[in-house]
Structures are given as structure tokens and as C-alpha cells.
Design an enzyme around this catalytic site. Sequence first.
Site, PDB file in Angstrom:
ATOM      1  N   ASP A   1      -3.911  -3.710 -13.840  1.00 42.46           N
ATOM      2  CA  ASP A   1      -4.576  -3.335 -15.103  1.00 42.46           C
ATOM      3  C   ASP A   1      -5.177  -4.506 -15.877  1.00 42.46           C
ATOM      4  O   ASP A   1      -5.408  -4.382 -17.084  1.00 42.46           O
ATOM      5  CB  ASP A   1      -3.615  -2.595 -16.049  1.00 42.46           C
ATOM      6  CG  ASP A   1      -2.979  -1.369 -15.416  1.00 42.46           C
ATOM      7  OD1 ASP A   1      -3.566  -0.845 -14.454  1.00 42.46           O
ATOM      8  OD2 ASP A   1      -1.910  -0.946 -15.887  1.00 42.46           O
TER       9      ASP A   1
ATOM     10  N   GLY B   1      -8.441  -6.279  -9.814  1.00 40.24           N
ATOM     11  CA  GLY B   1      -9.113  -5.334  -8.922  1.00 40.24           C
ATOM     12  C   GLY B   1     -10.096  -4.476  -9.690  1.00 40.24           C
ATOM     13  O   GLY B   1     -11.261  -4.835  -9.879  1.00 40.24           O
ATOM     14  N   ARG B   2      -9.583  -3.347 -10.211  1.00 36.65           N
ATOM     15  CA  ARG B   2     -10.487  -2.376 -10.830  1.00 36.65           C
ATOM     16  C   ARG B   2     -11.209  -2.894 -12.074  1.00 36.65           C
ATOM     17  O   ARG B   2     -12.201  -2.299 -12.487  1.00 36.65           O
ATOM     18  CB  ARG B   2      -9.713  -1.092 -11.127  1.00 36.65           C
ATOM     19  CG  ARG B   2      -9.302  -0.353  -9.847  1.00 36.65           C
ATOM     20  CD  ARG B   2      -8.232   0.660 -10.114  1.00 36.65           C
ATOM     21  NE  ARG B   2      -7.065   0.021 -10.706  1.00 36.65           N
ATOM     22  CZ  ARG B   2      -6.041   0.668 -11.246  1.00 36.65           C
ATOM     23  NH1 ARG B   2      -6.046   1.974 -11.270  1.00 36.65           N
ATOM     24  NH2 ARG B   2      -5.022   0.012 -11.754  1.00 36.65           N
TER      25      ARG B   2
ATOM     26  N   CYS C   1       0.845  -1.202   0.000  1.00 38.44           N
ATOM     27  CA  CYS C   1       0.000   0.000   0.000  1.00 38.44           C
ATOM     28  C   CYS C   1       0.881   1.252   0.000  1.00 38.44           C
ATOM     29  O   CYS C   1       1.787   1.388   0.830  1.00 38.44           O
ATOM     30  CB  CYS C   1      -0.928   0.004   1.211  1.00 38.44           C
ATOM     31  SG  CYS C   1      -1.905   1.521   1.301  1.00 38.44           S
TER      32      CYS C   1
HETATM   33  C1  LIG Z   1      -9.909   1.652  -3.939  1.00 40.01           C
HETATM   34  C2  LIG Z   1      -8.721   0.747  -3.818  1.00 40.01           C
HETATM   35  C3  LIG Z   1      -8.418   0.199  -2.590  1.00 40.01           C
HETATM   36  C4  LIG Z   1      -7.318  -0.680  -2.454  1.00 40.01           C
HETATM   37  N1  LIG Z   1      -7.085  -1.281  -1.242  1.00 40.01           N
HETATM   38  C5  LIG Z   1      -6.085  -2.225  -1.143  1.00 40.01           C
HETATM   39  C6  LIG Z   1      -5.912  -2.987   0.043  1.00 40.01           C
HETATM   40  O1  LIG Z   1      -6.639  -2.856   1.027  1.00 40.01           O
HETATM   41  N2  LIG Z   1      -4.885  -3.889   0.059  1.00 40.01           N
HETATM   42  C7  LIG Z   1      -4.058  -4.097  -1.011  1.00 40.01           C
HETATM   43  O2  LIG Z   1      -3.161  -4.941  -0.966  1.00 40.01           O
HETATM   44  N3  LIG Z   1      -4.224  -3.394  -2.149  1.00 40.01           N
HETATM   45  C8  LIG Z   1      -5.216  -2.496  -2.248  1.00 40.01           C
HETATM   46  N4  LIG Z   1      -5.429  -1.846  -3.437  1.00 40.01           N
HETATM   47  C9  LIG Z   1      -4.594  -2.208  -4.609  1.00 40.01           C
HETATM   48  C10 LIG Z   1      -5.265  -3.318  -5.427  1.00 40.01           C
HETATM   49  O3  LIG Z   1      -5.379  -4.502  -4.665  1.00 40.01           O
HETATM   50  C11 LIG Z   1      -4.465  -3.630  -6.706  1.00 40.01           C
HETATM   51  O4  LIG Z   1      -3.164  -4.010  -6.342  1.00 40.01           O
HETATM   52  C12 LIG Z   1      -4.384  -2.406  -7.632  1.00 40.01           C
HETATM   53  O5  LIG Z   1      -5.649  -1.769  -7.759  1.00 40.01           O
HETATM   54  C13 LIG Z   1      -3.901  -2.824  -9.030  1.00 40.01           C
HETATM   55  O6  LIG Z   1      -4.712  -3.827  -9.595  1.00 40.01           O
HETATM   56  P1  LIG Z   1      -5.900  -3.495 -10.651  1.00 40.01           P
HETATM   57  O7  LIG Z   1      -5.294  -2.690 -11.759  1.00 40.01           O
HETATM   58  O8  LIG Z   1      -6.395  -4.836 -11.091  1.00 40.01           O
HETATM   59  O9  LIG Z   1      -6.930  -2.687  -9.907  1.00 40.01           O
HETATM   60  C14 LIG Z   1      -6.491  -0.964  -3.585  1.00 40.01           C
HETATM   61  C15 LIG Z   1      -6.805  -0.381  -4.809  1.00 40.01           C
HETATM   62  C16 LIG Z   1      -7.904   0.449  -4.949  1.00 40.01           C
HETATM   63  C17 LIG Z   1      -8.219   1.022  -6.312  1.00 40.01           C
END
Ligand SMILES: Cc1cc2nc3c(=O)[nH]c(=O)nc-3n(C[C@H](O)[C@H](O)[C@H](O)COP(=O)(O)O)c2cc1C
Length: 329
Positions: A221, A243-244, A113
Site C-alpha cells: 500500500d 507495486g500498485r 503468492c
Molecule cells: C497484478 C499483480 C501481480 C502480482 N504478481 C506478483 C508476482 O509475480 N510476484 C510477487 O512476488 N508478487 C506479486 N504481486 C504482489 C506485489 O508484488 C505486492 O507484494 C503487492 O501488490 C503489495 O504491494 P503494493 O500494495 O505496493 O501493490 C502481484 C500483485 C499484483 C497486484
Amino acid sequence: MHIADLPKPFFILAPMDDVTDTVFRQIVASTAAPELCFTEFVNVDGLQSPGRSKLLKKLRFVESEQGLVAQLWGLKPDNFQAIADQIASGELAEELGLPAGHNFAGIDLNMGCPAKSEVQNGACSALIKQENRQQAGDIIAATRAGAAGRLPVSVKTRLGFNEVDMTWFEFLLAQDLPMLTVHGRTRKEMSKVPARWELIGKVAELRRQLAPQTLLVGNGDVMNSLHGEQLAARYGLDGIMIGRGVFHDPYAFAVHSPWEGVPQAERIELYRRHVELFAATWQQGERNIKTLNKFCKVYIQGFDGAKELREQLMAAENVAELIRILTAQ
Ligand SMILES: Cc1cc2nc3c(=O)[nH]c(=O)nc-3n(C[C@H](O)[C@H](O)[C@H](O)COP(=O)(O)O)c2cc1C
């Protein structure tokens, strides 16, 4: 789902604070379920303080949720150990109201984080820094001592702190982790640049040499499971975390997502189910109704009048009003 029994590639719903609570995880699982889900990250030092009851909502789950990994962050190894013991023994699940025999599937340590408040204290992505390596090792060892072989203890991290740092992965891969998730950005990059998958591939190469037993998961991504499968094959990964991507497609984990063709009525119905589950789950006001607004656009999009309907929904003051608007469509 036991980590050893996962298919290749397997998929994980990423932890997202204030997003992937039990309600949203249940909705995602009802459309197309990933093999594993992570909880929002929860602070072990807070859980071992008088503020515990306020934090427990982040770990809430229900019987139907299989393969749920509790994600922890914090500073004090003793607190990691105590919480890992409470999780692995089933004591914490019982405190959350789960019947005997229903427990988390694993414990993950947040070492990625980038938020200032966490990093200033030396937690999360600050653990990547060379000078904090001992602390990172102590946290892994303490959590593992608490879990005492009853649950796997994994790590989720980034490519480096200010710069890409392969010594961080040499260190992590010497820890005999069952699973390591790599978000393809440094802390400094926050979310501002595209994820660097070729560097996740480099970590996979290192993994092959140093720790072939560690499952490697790529993150950053990924839009859907098809996209994830291609990346896993190209970079030699065991798993993919999304995630997103679920914001653009709640069926992101489906082999072939039907989302584009899902009609207006079904989109509205899916949001209505989310709102009803939210109301049934958070009966003591643990989560503010306004937190629902971030989900509105997930479902209410892709049809004529969606924008106007979203405006109406986002102005609603309570669940009854939301349900009334959604039912009137
Ligand atoms: C709103 C939000 C909250 C997140 N909270 C956490 C979290 O609590 N723990 C964590 O390891 N990563 C957290 N992340 C990171 C995501 O787990 C992930 O690593 C990041 O969004 C990239 O992946 P993506 O492109 O598939 O979203 C968060 C991301 C977002 C957008």
C-alpha cells in the site's frame, strides 16, 4: 546496482505478473527509476520443461535495465538450482539476446503468492506453513548452490499463512539472506485488509537481533517514495517496494512526483510510448494486445474526456489503431 551499494532507503518496483514486463519497467524507469526492479515471477519447473520458450518472455529485459532481479517460483529444488546456475552464469541473459556482460543483478524466491493454483501444489505462500519449512530451506539452499556466490539470492514473503507467524521470520533470518522483502499481510488476508506496517516493524526488530546483515524491505500500500521514506524511517527498514502505487502515479519513485500537474498531452504521449515499445518488444505476439488495456487508465486519466478516450482505446483491435487514436488527440 550492487545490493551492497544501495542508498537508504532504496526503492524497488514490485513484481506484478502480466504487468511489470520489460516494457512497463522501461516506462517507469524513464519517468523516475527505482534502484531495483523485479521481473514477474517465473516457474522454474516450467523453465526446465518443453514449455520453456513460452515462459522466457517473463524474463526478457534490455541493456538499459540495470538492477533487475529475476523472481523464481516452483517446487523442485533441482530445478531452482539449474535455473539459478543459468542465470548467474549469464547463459540465460545470452539466450534472451543480451550482449555479454549484461546480466540480472540478483535472484529472488517467491514465498508469498497467495493464488490457489500455486498454494495447492505447496509452492509460493504455502512454503510459509510449518510443515513445508524443510522444503523452503531446500529451495533456498539449492538456489544458492546454483548461483554459487555469483548473484545474491533473496526472498519475498508475507507475514504468515493463515495467521501472523513470527517463527517463519526466525527461520528466514537464520538463512543469512542478503535481502528479505515482507509484504505486510498474511496469505489468508490476500489483499483485502490494509498492510500491517507495525508487524513489518516487528520483523525489522527481529532482524536487528538475529540477522543485522540482511537488508529488510517493506511492502504493501505504499503510494510513492515520500510515503515510503516515512515508513522506512518509522519502522527501521532499509528498502521499500512499491507495486500498485505506480497505477496511480507512474512517477511514484520521484522524490517529488510531478504527476498531478502533468498535462493531458504528456499523459497521452506517455501511453503512446508504452504502446510503441510494446509493439517493438512483442513482435511475435508473445503478449496479447488486450493486455495493454490494464495500462490505459494509468496514463489516460485526470483530464476532461479521459473516460471517453479510454473507451475508444480499449475497443481498439491492433496497435496501429491505438497509435492512430492517440496521435489524433
Ligand atoms: C497484478 C499483480 C501481480 C502480482 N504478481 C506478483 C508476482 O509475480 N510476484 C510477487 O512476488 N508478487 C506479486 N504481486 C504482489 C506485489 O508484488 C505486492 O507484494 C503487492 O501488490 C503489495 O504491494 P503494493 O500494495 O505496493 O501493490 C502481484 C500483485 C499484483 C497486484
